[in-house]
Design a protein around this motif. Structure first.
Motif, short mmCIF file in Angstrom:
data_model
loop_
_atom_site.label_atom_id
_atom_site.label_comp_id
_atom_site.label_asym_id
_atom_site.label_seq_id
_atom_site.Cartn_x
_atom_site.Cartn_y
_atom_site.Cartn_z
N ASP A 1 1.08 -1.31 -0.15
CA ASP A 1 0.15 0.36 0.08
C ASP A 1 0.98 1.17 -0.10
O ASP A 1 0.64 2.30 -0.35
N ALA A 2 2.44 1.58 0.70
CA ALA A 2 2.51 2.38 0.98
C ALA A 2 3.74 2.34 -0.33
O ALA A 2 4.27 3.46 -0.68
N ALA A 3 4.12 1.78 -1.15
CA ALA A 3 4.51 1.19 -2.23
C ALA A 3 3.40 2.61 -3.87
O ALA A 3 4.36 2.05 -4.22
N THR A 4 2.26 2.72 -3.23
CA THR A 4 1.61 2.76 -5.04
C THR A 4 2.45 3.93 -4.49
O THR A 4 2.48 5.00 -5.83
N SER A 5 3.10 4.96 -3.64
CA SER A 5 3.59 6.59 -3.65
C SER A 5 3.76 6.59 -4.83
O SER A 5 5.40 7.53 -5.43
N LEU A 6 5.49 5.40 -5.33
CA LEU A 6 5.84 4.82 -6.50
C LEU A 6 5.34 4.95 -7.51
O LEU A 6 5.71 5.51 -8.89
N LEU A 7 3.72 5.01 -8.15
CA LEU A 7 3.17 5.49 -8.71
C LEU A 7 2.36 6.01 -8.70
O LEU A 7 1.32 5.90 -9.59
N ARG A 8 2.56 7.24 -8.84
CA ARG A 8 2.01 8.62 -8.99
C ARG A 8 1.97 9.87 -10.47
O ARG A 8 3.93 9.59 -10.31
N GLY A 9 1.13 10.07 -11.11
CA GLY A 9 2.13 10.65 -12.35
C GLY A 9 1.45 10.09 -13.28
O GLY A 9 2.13 10.61 -14.34
N ALA A 10 0.40 9.27 -13.49
CA ALA A 10 0.34 8.41 -15.04
C ALA A 10 -0.24 9.58 -15.60
O ALA A 10 -1.19 10.46 -15.17
N GLY A 11 0.10 9.67 -16.95
CA GLY A 11 -0.94 9.95 -17.61
C GLY A 11 -0.74 10.17 -19.37
O GLY A 11 0.32 8.17 -19.34
#
Length: 458
Positions: free
Chosen positions: A299-309
């Motif tokens: 759940d914490a690792a989702t911070s690595l996958l932010r900003g998709a576009g």
């Protein structure tokens, strides 16, 4: 299994978020005309024994596959529904698809991107039907690296419509290499530093005796291997676009070093081993989402996958054309029946593969796609979240004051996120708890009208 036995108003959720429902008459009339006379390419690939793999009962079949061994490795034949052959730029169906962006799925049915006579009929790769397709032929060496790519329009005929469970029980001859190729591609993804979280998703499903319930659904091995074939095709598409200097990429910045370091510091407290020199993708690949502390880490690792576009390319290449989750450049081209951008990406690739440049009309449309898809993604995610929230709140409406066992996923200064071990419910809990801990929490609020569920430490 606790379930909601009465009716729930999912239509009200769709209305709240302005999901387009009925198609305008001119769109339906145009779809009827083109569906009555499907355009078929000259290249005949009907001898290729393709099969589809989708959830049971699916009718909008985007992809059909055949896998073979070659003298030096493998050949992946991947036929994608040729939606562009049915939906010309500037047509009424094209305009309506741009308004919708993507198919929206709810427990009581789907709101399709295209009229059903196309998405579930003439354009869908249904079994035993002659269909136009964009046929990718991708050769891999023995290590799973791409050695050659061919793309062309072709007429195809799927041999069978399979589902994930049946393929998992018994691999058909057309897919007997799927585990072998899938594992190779997963290994190459780890080599690229790809990050695949593999966390179970919350989904609303019919209960065993009617009604609805919430479940956590993980990805099966077959689904994971199947996804690798789609990712492989998307990577080949991105390479074509970058080499040709035109296209529409799915982009995601590389993980922020600060976020990686924060995750590394969190690992020991959650019992996660992080070997020296290992990247986050390698660490994540070793974890079991069913283990509470591993679930908290993921759940914490989702911070690595932010900003998709999405990034439109025409001439000057972007400074960062890659996708941090995939570990390299990537484009969406394998789901054109369900996602708007894939049709445009496929049309660009078909032109480039033929040694041509995309038409001026197609190039002019590319810059509009990032905003259209961003708006569509926001609407779709809002609907999905609202559906789950409604079912969660309804499931628990009569249980305020009861105490449940839960796992702490994350924590902020004054509140935490917990997931119940008895039910597939994830909600806020007042107070700061320790991620990964198994705790007891008391239900303080469950309001179907507001779709709200809250807990407090017991």
């Amino acid at each position: 299994m606790l379930k909601v036995s009465g009716p729930l108003d999912f239509a009200a959720i769709r209305a709240e978020f302005d999901v387009p429902e009925a198609f305008p008459p001119d769109v339906l009339a145009e779809a009827d005309r083109v569906a009555a006379a499907p355009p078929l390419p000259d290249h005949d690939a009907t001898d290729l024994p393709l099969v589809t793999v989708d959830p049971p009962g699916a009718r909008d079949l985007d992809q059909a596959m055949h896998l073979a061994r070659t003298a030096t490795g493998y050949r992946v034949s991947y036929a994608i529904a040729d939606v562009g052959a049915f939906v010309p730029l500037g047509s009424a169906v094209d305009a309506e698809a741009r308004r919708r962006g993507q198919t929206v799925y709810c427990p009581d049915g789907r709101t399709p991107l295209h009229p059903p006579q196309l998405s579930e009929g003439a354009a869908s790769l249904l079994p035993d039907q002659l269909r136009p397709a964009a046929l990718w032929t991708i050769d891999l060496d023995a290590q799973g690296e791409v050695t050659a790519v061919d793309l062309r329009r072709a007429r195809v005929r799927s041999r069978a419509q399979l589902d994930y469970a049946s393929v998992g029980e018994r691999l058909p001859a057309e897919l007997e290499l799927l585990p072998e190729i899938g594992r190779l591609l997963q290994a190459r993804a780890r080599d690229r530093g790809a990050i695949e979280l593999g966390t179970p998703s919350q989904e609303v499903e019919p209960g065993p005796d009617g009604g609805w319930t919430v479940v956590f659904r993980g990805q099966s091995d077959v689904e994971g291997w199947n996804a690798q074939i789609s990712l492989l095709t998307g990577r080949c598409a991105a390479r074509l676009m970058l080499d040709g200097g035109v296209g529409i990429l799915r982009t995601l910045p590389a993980p922020d070093p600060g976020a990686v370091e924060a995750l590394r510091r969190l690992a020991p407290g959650l019992g996660v081993a992080w070997p020296e020199g290992a990247g986050p993708g390698e660490v994540i690949a070793t974890l079991d989402p069913a283990t509470p502390r591993h679930a908290a880490f993921l759940d914490a690792a989702t911070s690595l996958l932010r900003g998709a576009g999405y990034t439109a390319v025409d001439g000057e290449l972007p400074a960062e054309p890659g996708h941090g989750g995939v570990g390299g450049p990537y484009a969406h081209v394998t789901a054109p029946l369900r996602r708007l951008v894939d049709r445009f990406g496929t049309e660009v690739c078909l032109a480039l593969a033929a040694g041509q440049q995309p038409s001026a009309e197609l190039r002019a449309a590319l810059p509009e796609l990032p905003a259209l898809m961003a708006a569509s993604d926001r609407r779709t995610h809002a609907v999905e979240r609202a559906v789950v929230d409604l079912v969660e709140a309804t499931l628990l409406a009569g249980r305020v004051g009861e105490v449940f066992e839960a796992v702490v996923l994350d924590a902020e200064e004054k509140r935490s996120t917990v997931v119940l071990t008895e039910l597939a419910v994830q909600a806020r809990c007042d107070g700061r708890l320790t991620p990964g801990d198994v705790v007891r929490v008391r239900l303080t609020q469950a309001g179907p009208a507001t779709r709200t569920v809250r807990f407090e430490p017991a």
